[in-house]
Every structure is written in C-alpha cells, then in structure tokens.
Design a protein around this motif. Structure first.
Motif, PDB file in Angstrom:
ATOM      1  N   HIS A 192       0.835  -1.204   0.000  1.00 43.47           N
ATOM      2  CA  HIS A 192       0.000   0.000   0.000  1.00 43.47           C
ATOM      3  C   HIS A 192       0.874   1.261   0.000  1.00 43.47           C
ATOM      4  O   HIS A 192       0.609   2.224  -0.744  1.00 43.47           O
ATOM      5  CB  HIS A 192      -0.903  -0.014   1.228  1.00 43.47           C
ATOM      6  CG  HIS A 192      -1.742   1.210   1.393  1.00 43.47           C
ATOM      7  ND1 HIS A 192      -2.897   1.428   0.664  1.00 43.47           N
ATOM      8  CD2 HIS A 192      -1.604   2.297   2.199  1.00 43.47           C
ATOM      9  CE1 HIS A 192      -3.424   2.593   1.005  1.00 43.47           C
ATOM     10  NE2 HIS A 192      -2.652   3.132   1.936  1.00 43.47           N
ATOM     11  N   ASN A 196       1.112   3.906  -3.163  1.00 40.97           N
ATOM     12  CA  ASN A 196       0.692   5.299  -2.972  1.00 40.97           C
ATOM     13  C   ASN A 196       1.797   6.288  -3.327  1.00 40.97           C
ATOM     14  O   ASN A 196       1.537   7.345  -3.912  1.00 40.97           O
ATOM     15  CB  ASN A 196       0.250   5.524  -1.529  1.00 40.97           C
ATOM     16  CG  ASN A 196      -1.195   5.115  -1.298  1.00 40.97           C
ATOM     17  OD1 ASN A 196      -1.934   4.855  -2.244  1.00 40.97           O
ATOM     18  ND2 ASN A 196      -1.596   5.042  -0.050  1.00 40.97           N
ATOM     19  N   ASN A 200       0.567   4.718  -8.040  1.00 35.87           N
ATOM     20  CA  ASN A 200      -0.812   5.128  -8.342  1.00 35.87           C
ATOM     21  C   ASN A 200      -0.901   6.398  -9.179  1.00 35.87           C
ATOM     22  O   ASN A 200      -1.691   6.478 -10.126  1.00 35.87           O
ATOM     23  CB  ASN A 200      -1.605   5.304  -7.043  1.00 35.87           C
ATOM     24  CG  ASN A 200      -1.837   3.989  -6.326  1.00 35.87           C
ATOM     25  OD1 ASN A 200      -1.712   2.920  -6.933  1.00 35.87           O
ATOM     26  ND2 ASN A 200      -2.160   4.039  -5.055  1.00 35.87           N
TER      27      ASN A 200
END
Length: 257
Positions: A192, A196, A200
C-alpha cells in the motif's frame, strides 16, 4: 490427478492435469532404505497455468495410526515458488531502483518460506525508502516519525511502519521467527505504501482529473484551454480555466496568476 495442487494464478488448491512425468526410485544394497522421486509438469484445469511439481518420499517418512499400521507421507514442492496469500506488486518498474531491488529480494525470501529474512527485508525497505526521500537519522524510529512530519505519510501510515520495525528488530536481533500470517499483513502495508508513493499517480496520470499542485502542471493545463475562439478576448484566468479551476486550490490560483 486426484489430488489438488496450489495454483499461483488462482491463489488456491485447484485440479491439475499431468503433461509429463518422470519417476525415479532407488534403494541401498540391503533394500533397507528406499527413496522415490517424481517430477511432473502440471497444468491448472481452471486457468491453464503451468507449474513444476516435485514429490519425494522414502522409507523413513512414516507415521503410524492407532492400530500401529504404517502411513507413509511425501514432501511436495511446486515451482516456481509462490505466495500462498497476499500479492506481489505489479508495475514494479515505477518503484525507485534501490527500493525495488530490496522489495524483489524480500518477496523471493517470502516465497521460499524464509520468515526471518522476510521480516528483515520488510524493515530494510523502510530504510531504503527513507534514504530515497533523504530522511536522515541513525534511528529508524525517528526516521519513520519524520516521514509523517515531512508530509510523506499520514500518522496512521507511520504507525503501521513501526509495526514492521518491531517485527524486523525481533527477527534480526532476537532471532525470533515471525508468524507467517503477520508477515502477510505487513507485506500489504508495504504494498500500500509503495503503491501510494510511486505507482498510483503514474497509473492515473492523463486518465482522470487530479489536483494540480505545481506550476509546470498548471501551464500544461492552461495550454489545453487556449483556443482560437478566445484569441483577442479579455478573460480572467478563472474564465479561461472554466470548470477545470476545481483542480487548483485558491492559494495556488493566486500564486500562479
């Protein structure tokens, strides 16, 4: 094949068919010790993923039931190695090289069921991230806090990284083997975080509207709004931007204007 085997694409036990099999068997001179090996190329009947299966057994690999009857068991290995749960990040080419190298080695250790090295690798990814973002301090705990204070992470994200630091320290300094389910949770935190920070934004760039927070991006947006129809007209910047003004904060609009 009657027995189901793990499919790395389906992420679970699936029916397979044997495409090719080679069996080997041998024993010592007294027939006291006998071993057996089987090598098979197998194909998942669901997604058609190809894997390599190795089965090994010998006369020492035996348990006894309640009646004293022998029950032989086998060691089974599937290649290439896989994560039984969780996931490996896609688009790793977007991750900076020094961080990506440690991430790949950590994933390889996890697939090989090397729990202590995996925990150490997850901790090392945080160190590499701090180096990349030029967060300097000898103490990793302080560096994690600085990631939040300098705006790279939310407070919740920095707290999660401390969990990785705790497990990594226990594994490397105390030689405590981590719980595998806990490692899967910490891997998701790392995934994650890296997604990020590095992935992304590159995925959505040019595909969906995002906030503009630097002058170069503002100029690129402004150029798309200048058309033949507005030449020689007196318009404010907000009139030129139209609905796209929502992509900028009031402070940035004043600064860029």
């Amino acid at each position: 094949m009657e027995e189901k085997h793990f499919c790395r694409t389906c992420k679970g036990l699936r029916n397979h068919k044997e495409l090719h099999t080679k069996k080997l068997r041998s024993e010592d001179d007294d027939d006291f010790f006998i071993w057996f090996e089987q090598y098979s190329i197998i194909e998942c009947l669901g997604c058609e993923t190809i894997s390599f299966l190795k089965i090994y057994g010998d006369t020492e690999m035996v348990d006894y039931d309640e009646h004293g009857s022998p029950e032989y068991y086998y060691d089974k290995m599937i290649f290439p190695p896989y994560l039984s749960k969780g996931r490996e990040l896609e688009l790793q080419n977007f991750i900076p090289e020094n961080i990506r190298g440690i991430y790949i080695e950590t994933i390889s250790a996890f697939k090989a069921d090397l729990s202590i090295l995996t925990a150490g690798g997850l901790r090392a990814i945080i160190e590499a991230l701090c180096n990349h973002l030029k967060i300097k301090n000898d103490n990793l705990s302080v560096r994690i806090d600085l990631l939040h204070k300098k705006g790279h992470l939310t407070l919740s994200e920095s707290k999660r990284l401390h969990s990785i630091r705790f497990m990594g320290n226990d594994a490397l300094h105390e030689i405590v083997k981590p719980n595998k389910d806990h490692l899967f949770l910490l891997l998701e935190i790392i995934n994650h975080l890296l997604a990020n920070l590095f992935i992304n934004d590159k995925i959505i760039k040019g595909k969906v509207e995002t906030l503009i927070d630097n002058y170069d991006e503002f100029l690129r947006l402004l150029k798309t709004k200048i058309t033949v129809e507005i030449v020689e007209k007196k318009l404010t910047l907000l009139e030129v931007l139209g609905k796209s003004k929502k992509l900028l904060s009031k402070e940035n609009i004043l600064e860029y204007e």
